[in-house]
Design an enzyme around this catalytic site. Sequence first.
Site, mmCIF file in Angstrom:
data_model
loop_
_atom_site.group_PDB
_atom_site.id
_atom_site.type_symbol
_atom_site.label_atom_id
_atom_site.label_comp_id
_atom_site.label_asym_id
_atom_site.label_seq_id
_atom_site.Cartn_x
_atom_site.Cartn_y
_atom_site.Cartn_z
ATOM 1 N N GLU A 1 -11.848 9.547 6.702
ATOM 2 C CA GLU A 1 -10.406 9.468 6.894
ATOM 3 C C GLU A 1 -9.665 9.839 5.617
ATOM 4 O OE1 GLU A 1 -10.174 6.466 10.680
ATOM 5 O OE2 GLU A 1 -9.627 5.619 8.736
ATOM 6 N N CYS B 1 -4.220 0.475 2.602
ATOM 7 C CA CYS B 1 -5.330 0.187 1.699
ATOM 8 C C CYS B 1 -6.308 -0.793 2.344
ATOM 9 C CB CYS B 1 -4.779 -0.404 0.401
ATOM 10 S SG CYS B 1 -6.047 -0.814 -0.801
#
EC number: 2.1.1.192
Length: 380
Positions: free
Chosen positions: A94, A344
């Site tokens: 990703e 994150c």
Amino acid sequence: MTTAKVNLLDFDRKGLRKFFTEELNEKAFRAEQVMKWIYHFGVDDFEQMNNINKKLREKLLHRCEIVAPIVSEAQHSADGTIKWAMSVGDQDVETVYIPDGDRATLCVSSQVGCALECKFCSTAQQGFNRNLKVSEIVGQIWRAAREIGLEKETGRRPITNVVMMGMGEPLLNMKNLIPSLELMLDDLGFSLSKRRVTVSTSGVVSGLDQMTDNIDVALAISLHAPNDALRSQIMPINDRWDIQDFLASVRRYIASSNANRGKVTVEYVLLDHVNDDMDHARELAELMKDTPCKINLIPFNPYPGSPYKKPSNSRIDRFQKTLMEYNYTVTVRKTRGDDIDAACGQLVGDVIDRTKRTKMLKAASEANLIAGDVIQVKAV
């Protein structure tokens, strides 16, 4: 037998010049012409390189290719963030694009999965398969620029900053990280300033010492705890290199670096009632007093099955203010892309786990061994 074509994205400038002179029997400047077509103009078709003679174009078509990861899925956040699942063979990594005014940051992956076992990170729960090749690292940037549009008409860069904060621990892939960084900085590559390329590490001291000798880019360190006992609990890498070993290596790096302007960025994910007490803040302030730094607090981004929670805003605020009392520059990272699991710690991709970690986690869950506690699962 058909010989596999050579992917030119796997070479930095030095390697490409060598390939052209030794393997193609061409002059080195031809390699630089091709580099410019690849990275400045986003071209992957040799026939479009109209300042290259026909004989060389035919040679390149026969022996070489320009192949970047392809987008298998794209998700768009309400805040403008884009998360791409990029295919690297039969698996996906990703890559996240984060626009913010004139700044556009690309978060790039370095591994398929992650070899480390940080307990608060969803990538770690996917296990680990392999390191990404140079073409798969820089190819994420190349592909993202194509997806966004090179914007030749305006002259604006589609990507102004790159952070090696995607899937994986970059410093466990040094063989491919260094040439990838060279391509990001090279005037014939992506031509980024060394202050606009950031490598984040969880504490691989051997790799950081190699960086000290080979490359100068911005450094961020994933610390996440103010003492060894807590850090080892949530980040098992601390059992290999403890905090003092890690910080000593950090000081060596920033002492030799111009990109960091004498300071390192400390990343500290805040886990509710785990590492976010005021005593932890004071301990962190004391710990970092000999290492020039700025501190970036990251409120935990939840993912399915995680035993951790995001702290309340009041706890985050108190933690920040406590550190600021010690005269640190302290920021709280603005969460971007959490509605598409692009924030994150939320990146997962599609990983064929060679560590068997995912199977062990599932078995532990089914046996009710997790029960909301921090789990200690070792790869086999």
